[in-house]
Every structure is written in structure tokens, then in C-alpha cells.
Design a protein around this motif. Structure first.
Motif, PDB file in Angstrom:
ATOM      1  N   ALA A  57     -11.156  22.163  45.150  1.00  0.00           N
ATOM      2  CA  ALA A  57     -10.472  23.355  44.114  1.00  0.00           C
ATOM      3  C   ALA A  57      -9.441  23.685  43.203  1.00  0.00           C
ATOM      4  O   ALA A  57      -8.450  24.009  43.934  1.00  0.00           O
ATOM      5  N   LEU A  58      -9.820  23.702  42.431  1.00  0.00           N
ATOM      6  CA  LEU A  58      -8.953  23.595  41.357  1.00  0.00           C
ATOM      7  C   LEU A  58      -8.637  24.476  40.813  1.00  0.00           C
ATOM      8  O   LEU A  58     -10.223  24.844  40.001  1.00  0.00           O
ATOM      9  N   LEU A  59      -7.700  25.770  40.302  1.00  0.00           N
ATOM     10  CA  LEU A  59      -8.172  26.585  39.127  1.00  0.00           C
ATOM     11  C   LEU A  59      -6.935  26.945  38.596  1.00  0.00           C
ATOM     12  O   LEU A  59      -5.926  26.398  38.633  1.00  0.00           O
ATOM     13  N   ASP A  60      -7.899  26.970  36.522  1.00  0.00           N
ATOM     14  CA  ASP A  60      -6.714  25.772  36.058  1.00  0.00           C
ATOM     15  C   ASP A  60      -6.203  25.196  36.182  1.00  0.00           C
ATOM     16  O   ASP A  60      -4.953  25.767  35.191  1.00  0.00           O
ATOM     17  N   GLY A  61      -6.322  24.123  36.628  1.00  0.00           N
ATOM     18  CA  GLY A  61      -5.919  22.564  36.927  1.00  0.00           C
ATOM     19  C   GLY A  61      -4.886  22.900  37.651  1.00  0.00           C
ATOM     20  O   GLY A  61      -4.783  21.207  38.471  1.00  0.00           O
ATOM     21  N   ALA A  62      -4.600  23.344  39.186  1.00  0.00           N
ATOM     22  CA  ALA A  62      -4.081  23.461  39.503  1.00  0.00           C
ATOM     23  C   ALA A  62      -5.207  23.492  41.463  1.00  0.00           C
ATOM     24  O   ALA A  62      -5.218  23.756  41.479  1.00  0.00           O
ATOM     25  N   PRO A  63      -4.656  22.831  42.420  1.00  0.00           N
ATOM     26  CA  PRO A  63      -4.934  22.838  43.422  1.00  0.00           C
ATOM     27  C   PRO A  63      -4.495  23.632  44.070  1.00  0.00           C
ATOM     28  O   PRO A  63      -3.937  23.962  44.952  1.00  0.00           O
ATOM     29  N   VAL A  64      -6.578  24.867  44.037  1.00  0.00           N
ATOM     30  CA  VAL A  64      -5.715  26.248  44.991  1.00  0.00           C
ATOM     31  C   VAL A  64      -7.228  26.310  46.462  1.00  0.00           C
ATOM     32  O   VAL A  64      -6.782  26.618  47.235  1.00  0.00           O
ATOM     33  N   GLY A  65      -7.513  25.325  46.609  1.00  0.00           N
ATOM     34  CA  GLY A  65      -8.582  24.908  48.167  1.00  0.00           C
ATOM     35  C   GLY A  65      -8.901  24.283  48.134  1.00  0.00           C
ATOM     36  O   GLY A  65      -8.899  23.053  47.957  1.00  0.00           O
ATOM     37  N   LEU A  66      -9.174  23.178  49.653  1.00  0.00           N
ATOM     38  CA  LEU A  66     -10.276  22.738  50.086  1.00  0.00           C
ATOM     39  C   LEU A  66     -11.233  23.272  51.057  1.00  0.00           C
ATOM     40  O   LEU A  66     -11.284  23.838  51.536  1.00  0.00           O
ATOM     41  N   VAL A  67     -12.173  21.958  51.352  1.00  0.00           N
ATOM     42  CA  VAL A  67     -13.332  22.204  52.672  1.00  0.00           C
ATOM     43  C   VAL A  67     -12.747  20.554  52.987  1.00  0.00           C
ATOM     44  O   VAL A  67     -13.351  19.863  51.847  1.00  0.00           O
ATOM     45  N   HIS A  68     -13.614  20.455  54.354  1.00  0.00           N
ATOM     46  CA  HIS A  68     -14.057  19.070  55.093  1.00  0.00           C
ATOM     47  C   HIS A  68     -15.381  19.766  55.287  1.00  0.00           C
ATOM     48  O   HIS A  68     -15.189  20.598  55.648  1.00  0.00           O
ATOM     49  N   TYR A  69     -16.384  18.635  55.367  1.00  0.00           N
ATOM     50  CA  TYR A  69     -17.705  18.206  56.267  1.00  0.00           C
ATOM     51  C   TYR A  69     -18.584  17.596  55.996  1.00  0.00           C
ATOM     52  O   TYR A  69     -17.890  16.810  55.862  1.00  0.00           O
ATOM     53  N   LEU A  70     -19.188  17.604  57.745  1.00  0.00           N
ATOM     54  CA  LEU A  70     -19.446  16.543  57.734  1.00  0.00           C
ATOM     55  C   LEU A  70     -21.106  16.477  58.369  1.00  0.00           C
ATOM     56  O   LEU A  70     -21.457  17.584  58.902  1.00  0.00           O
ATOM     57  N   HIS A  71     -21.812  15.454  58.050  1.00  0.00           N
ATOM     58  CA  HIS A  71     -23.572  15.086  58.549  1.00  0.00           C
ATOM     59  C   HIS A  71     -23.454  15.025  59.764  1.00  0.00           C
ATOM     60  O   HIS A  71     -22.842  13.861  60.913  1.00  0.00           O
ATOM     61  N   HIS A  72     -24.252  15.596  60.668  1.00  0.00           N
ATOM     62  CA  HIS A  72     -24.522  14.840  61.557  1.00  0.00           C
ATOM     63  C   HIS A  72     -26.081  15.425  62.083  1.00  0.00           C
ATOM     64  O   HIS A  72     -26.604  16.143  61.917  1.00  0.00           O
ATOM     65  N   ARG A  73     -26.127  14.689  63.107  1.00  0.00           N
ATOM     66  CA  ARG A  73     -27.862  14.269  63.552  1.00  0.00           C
ATOM     67  C   ARG A  73     -28.333  15.121  64.512  1.00  0.00           C
ATOM     68  O   ARG A  73     -27.235  16.179  64.325  1.00  0.00           O
ATOM     69  N   SER A  74     -29.418  16.152  63.900  1.00  0.00           N
ATOM     70  CA  SER A  74     -29.769  17.399  65.332  1.00  0.00           C
ATOM     71  C   SER A  74     -30.784  16.337  66.086  1.00  0.00           C
ATOM     72  O   SER A  74     -31.753  16.006  65.681  1.00  0.00           O
ATOM     73  N   CYS A  75     -31.232  17.524  66.894  1.00  0.00           N
ATOM     74  CA  CYS A  75     -32.982  16.649  68.141  1.00  0.00           C
ATOM     75  C   CYS A  75     -33.376  18.591  67.137  1.00  0.00           C
ATOM     76  O   CYS A  75     -35.237  18.420  67.165  1.00  0.00           O
ATOM     77  N   TRP A  76     -32.818  19.432  65.890  1.00  0.00           N
ATOM     78  CA  TRP A  76     -33.762  20.086  65.444  1.00  0.00           C
ATOM     79  C   TRP A  76     -34.337  20.105  64.629  1.00  0.00           C
ATOM     80  O   TRP A  76     -35.424  20.148  63.531  1.00  0.00           O
ATOM     81  N   SER A  77     -33.755  18.458  63.899  1.00  0.00           N
ATOM     82  CA  SER A  77     -34.906  18.256  62.126  1.00  0.00           C
ATOM     83  C   SER A  77     -34.119  16.275  62.429  1.00  0.00           C
ATOM     84  O   SER A  77     -33.508  15.928  62.824  1.00  0.00           O
ATOM     85  N   VAL A  78     -34.914  15.773  61.530  1.00  0.00           N
ATOM     86  CA  VAL A  78     -35.415  14.755  60.824  1.00  0.00           C
ATOM     87  C   VAL A  78     -33.920  14.440  60.233  1.00  0.00           C
ATOM     88  O   VAL A  78     -32.855  13.815  59.936  1.00  0.00           O
ATOM     89  N   GLU A  79     -33.845  15.287  59.232  1.00  0.00           N
ATOM     90  CA  GLU A  79     -32.763  15.251  58.458  1.00  0.00           C
ATOM     91  C   GLU A  79     -30.936  15.628  58.649  1.00  0.00           C
ATOM     92  O   GLU A  79     -30.216  14.912  58.490  1.00  0.00           O
ATOM     93  N   GLY A  80     -31.095  16.476  59.715  1.00  0.00           N
ATOM     94  CA  GLY A  80     -29.492  16.409  60.611  1.00  0.00           C
ATOM     95  C   GLY A  80     -29.060  17.671  59.672  1.00  0.00           C
ATOM     96  O   GLY A  80     -29.855  18.604  59.164  1.00  0.00           O
ATOM     97  N   ASN A  81     -28.121  18.097  60.340  1.00  0.00           N
ATOM     98  CA  ASN A  81     -27.286  18.824  59.459  1.00  0.00           C
ATOM     99  C   ASN A  81     -25.572  18.830  58.624  1.00  0.00           C
ATOM    100  O   ASN A  81     -25.604  17.854  59.123  1.00  0.00           O
ATOM    101  N   CYS A  82     -25.308  20.384  58.647  1.00  0.00           N
ATOM    102  CA  CYS A  82     -23.884  20.000  58.292  1.00  0.00           C
ATOM    103  C   CYS A  82     -22.754  20.859  58.199  1.00  0.00           C
ATOM    104  O   CYS A  82     -23.609  22.343  58.200  1.00  0.00           O
TER     105      CYS A  82
END
Length: 148
Positions: A57-82
Motif C-alpha cells: 500500500a502506498l499513501l501519496d506514493g510512499a510505501p506504508v502498508g503490506l499484506v501477505h496472503y495465500l490460497h490453499h485447498r480445503s475439505c469444505w469447498s472446491v474453490e479453497g480458501n484464502c
């Protein structure tokens, strides 16, 4: 009002990413080795369906935030989870919508894959973040356990 731009991490973001992730780890009073930093950075750009990804995330062009995420399989849905991991906004940017913008970017990415279950954890004492989380998501009531 300041403009927030959220975009996928780029190889040129290494220095900003490391500074923000270090600040996140410091907030939780922990650290990781240089090997973990290097491995994580490499994985964020490795091809593969279940490799972690990240946004900056950039605020007025300066880096101020981040997030990591990953998708994984699940026994509860075909599409998986995030799994949304390591959400962080610099103290100077808190209360300006950075966290919500990062969460929304992950939600949209998951939705593009047909994934509707985006979830995360936070420490019970993280009251500032929990105010945002209570506003944008529902609390499930599940309690985390870790094998030691």
C-alpha cells in the motif's frame, strides 16, 4: 484526503517490503532470520498455485502498508480458501484506510478465483486492528491452537 494505491509487490519493492515486514514482526515482539526473509521474498515471486503473494500500500506514493496472503485447498469447498497473513500499516498511516484497502485487495483477488472464504487471525490484544476487523468481517469464535 490522501490517495491510497494498493498494488502487487514488485521485485523493486524489496527494501520497502523488508522494512514494513520487520515493523510488523517488531509489533508482535518477534523476529525472523535472514534466511526466512530471503526465502519468503523468493516465494512471493515463485510461480505456483499455492505460493504466498503480497500487496504493497502506498499513501501519496510512499510505501506504508503490506499484506501477505495465500490460497490453499480445503475439505469444505472446491474453490479453497484464502488466508490473509501479516497485514500491517505503518503507524503514520493508521486510521487512513490503508488496512481496509489491503483487505479489499485480497478479497478481490480471492473472488477472482471464485474463493469466498478469506480469513485471518490477530492477537486478542490488538485492539486497534480489531476495530477495523470487526467493521469489515465477522468474528467466527474459533480459537487457534498451535502444537509446540
Amino acid at each position: 484526503m490522501a490517495e491510497i494505491l494498493v498494488r502487487p509487490l514488485d521485485q523493486s519493492d524489496h527494501e520497502a517490503w523488508k522494512a514494513l515486514w520487520t515493523a510488523y514482526l517488531t509489533f508482535y515482539e518477534t523476529s525472523v532470520s535472514e534466511t526466512v526473509y530471503d526465502t519468503t521474498w523468493r516465494r512471493l515471486f515463485t510461480e505456483g498455485e499455492f505460493e504466498p503473494r503480497g500487496f504493497l500500500a502506498l499513501l501519496d506514493g510512499a510505501p506504508v502498508g503490506l499484506v501477505h496472503y495465500l490460497h490453499h485447498r480445503s475439505c469444505w469447498s472446491v474453490e479453497g480458501n484464502c488466508y490473509l497473513q501479516d497485514l500491517f500499516a505503518d503507524a503514520s498511516a493508521r486510521g487512513k484506510g490503508v488496512g481496509a484497502a489491503l483487505i479489499e485487495a485480497v478479497r478481490k483477488t480471492a473472488a477472482a478465483r471464485g474463493v469466498t472464504n478469506v480469513y485471518w487471525m490477530t492477537h486478542e490484544t490488538n485492539t486497534t486492528a480489531r476495530r477495523l476487523y470487526d467493521h469489515v468481517a465477522r468474528r467466527t469464535g474459533f480459537i487457534e491452537y498451535d502444537l509446540l
